[in-house]
Design an enzyme around this catalytic site. Structure first.
Site, PDB file in Angstrom:
ATOM      1  N   LYS A 146       0.760  -1.178   0.085  1.00  0.00           N
ATOM      2  CA  LYS A 146      -0.108   0.103  -0.137  1.00  0.00           C
ATOM      3  C   LYS A 146       1.044   1.157   0.057  1.00  0.00           C
ATOM      4  CE  LYS A 146      -3.771   2.156   2.791  1.00  0.00           C
ATOM      5  NZ  LYS A 146      -4.793   2.160   3.983  1.00  0.00           N
TER       6      LYS A 146
ATOM      7  N   SER B 270      -9.106   2.092   2.934  1.00  0.00           N
ATOM      8  CA  SER B 270      -8.361   2.794   2.030  1.00  0.00           C
ATOM      9  C   SER B 270      -7.333   1.930   1.244  1.00  0.00           C
ATOM     10  CB  SER B 270      -7.537   3.952   3.030  1.00  0.00           C
ATOM     11  OG  SER B 270      -6.934   3.238   4.002  1.00  0.00           O
TER      12      SER B 270
ATOM     13  N   SER C 138     -10.115  -0.141   7.052  1.00  0.00           N
ATOM     14  CA  SER C 138      -9.321  -0.165   5.769  1.00  0.00           C
ATOM     15  C   SER C 138      -8.740  -1.245   5.297  1.00  0.00           C
ATOM     16  CB  SER C 138      -8.321   0.999   5.640  1.00  0.00           C
ATOM     17  OG  SER C 138      -9.061   2.254   6.189  1.00  0.00           O
TER      18      SER C 138
END
Length: 425
Positions: A76, A145, A169
């Site tokens: 990420k 996210s 997330s």
């Protein structure tokens, strides 16, 4: 021969050991899949093609390096990478290049992992969406996210990936995209090198397509000996918990939990239903207090120097909301977390794992929002380990998962139970 990008990490490790496949062939298979699909999914913020292939060739010339030898992973883009850009999902950092790898990247590389690239995140891992689309239907959100990581694993573009969770997330995108997602107990994966959001909640997590791969990845990211998923001596005691937000579940979300509970009971599990104790009922607002309070502090420099490059949602939901919270309210939220953790921990004398929903239902249509974290943020606040497993499909054919929540620090037990549940379902 089965395409290498469709195999699990544990299967790839076995084939690498047997000489049936090379690390270079594995990387090329994933790059081919990305070339075929990523124009539709948009999971990557940066792809290190040449570096990944060269790393694979080096690994192929030498002895086995570790648990993840030759296994591609995505990271990420809220987590620092010393050899690749790290943008934190913000135009402020579009040319940013950290000097060092975050702890989780360094530890994975030590075990032979190949960093294929950085995956799309929402802005600073908050609510403003990135460009990624749900690989099952591009009209629907992949969640946030950690959108890019979940979508890339689900679409067979990478075999392992990391995400982060402050509210929901890691778990929610896993459920929306139909992959296995794991949020460990708070602090189990070293946060060094992760762009802070809310330090009392931020937790690095992992994505894979099997529970066995999560166990392998976890060992590498914690620099500890690998222990495969163990077979249970007897079926687990499962507590079904809809939480005090049950009314927010969709029909398919409620049905998934009920159907899973019935099947697990049929497989021999002792299934009961619980309500959470009184302190926990106030924790949804407490989590939001903690998250918002850190906003003006975590993003002080960006707000001072680049306010025009921040989204309106970040300014409203984090900066303005956080500035309105006083010290006493923040301390009360911190203390509430301590009370809630003690209250829920005491319940585990009566059961082994909690079965609950990972999201209201299937991924909502539209890319303007990433869905609600209602069924995640409570467990994040309680610092408890969570796993989401793909289970069924919703009315539009998108994945609907279930979530298993374990006792804090008993992550190994949770993963063992998750392995039993996956087999039973």
């Amino acid at each position: 021969m089965t395409a290498p990008n469709t195999l699990s990490a544990t299967e790839l490790a076995q084939r690498l050991d047997a000489g049936a496949v090379t690390a270079e062939a594995i990387v090329r298979a994933h790059l081919e899949r990305i070339d075929q699909r990523d124009a539709d999914v948009l999971a990557w913020s940066h792809l290190a093609r040449d570096a990944a292939l060269e790393r694979a060739r080096v690994l192929d010339r030498g002895p086995r390096q570790g648990l993840l030898h030759g296994i591609p992973m995505g990271v990420k883009d809220i987590i620092d990478s010393g050899d690749q850009p790290t943008t934190y999902g913000s135009p402020i950092y579009k040319t940013h290049r950290p000097l060092a790898d975050a702890a989780t990247i360094a530890l994975a590389k030590n075990e032979g992992a190949i960093l294929l690239g950085k995956t799309v995140t929402t802005e600073f891992a908050n609510r403003h969406p990135g460009v990624t689309k749900n690989p099952h239907n591009p009209a629907h959100t992949p969640g946030g996210s950690s959108s890019g990581s979940a979508a890339a694993v689900a679409d067979f573009q990478v075999v392992l990936a990391t995400g982060t969770q402050t509210g929901g997330s890691v778990i929610r995108p896993g459920a929306f995209c139909g992959v296995v997602a794991y949020k460990p107990s708070y602090g189990h994966f070293a946060p060094a090198g992760m762009k802070a959001n809310t330090e009392w909640l931020d937790t690095i997590g992992a994505y894979a397509r099997t529970i066995e791969d999560i166990a392998l990845f976890r060992a590498a990211l914690m620099a500890m000996p690998y222990r495969p998923i163990a077979r249970l001596d007897k079926p687990p005691r499962i507590a079904v918990c809809f939480t005090h937000h049950k009314a927010e579940l969709s029909a398919e979300g409620t049905r998934a939990v009920n159907d899973a509970a019935a099947l697990l009971a049929k497989a021999g599990a002792k299934v009961s239903e619980i309500d959470l104790p009184a302190p926990v009922r106030d924790m949804t607002e407490g989590q939001r207090t903690l998250s918002a309070f850190d906003g003006p502090r975590a993003h002080a420099d960006e707000a001072r120097r680049f306010p025009e490059l921040l989204s309106e949602s970040l300014k409203k939901d984090k900066l303005a909301a956080g500035a309105a919270i006083d010290y006493a309210t923040w301390v009360a939220a911190r203390k509430l977390g301590e009370k809630g953790r003690a209250a829920v921990d005491a319940l585990f004398s009566d059961f082994d794992v909690i079965l609950t929903a990972p999201a209201p239902g299937e991924a909502p249509v539209g890319l303007q929002t990433t869905g609600k974290a209602t069924f995640n943020l409570l467990w994040t606040y309680l610092w408890m380990p969570c796993v989401t497993l793909p289970f069924t499909k919703g009315p539009t054919g998108l994945p609907v998962g279930i979530q298993l929540v374990g006792r804090q620090h008993e992550d190994t037990t949770l993963l063992d139970i998750a392995g039993w549940v996956r087999s039973a379902l």
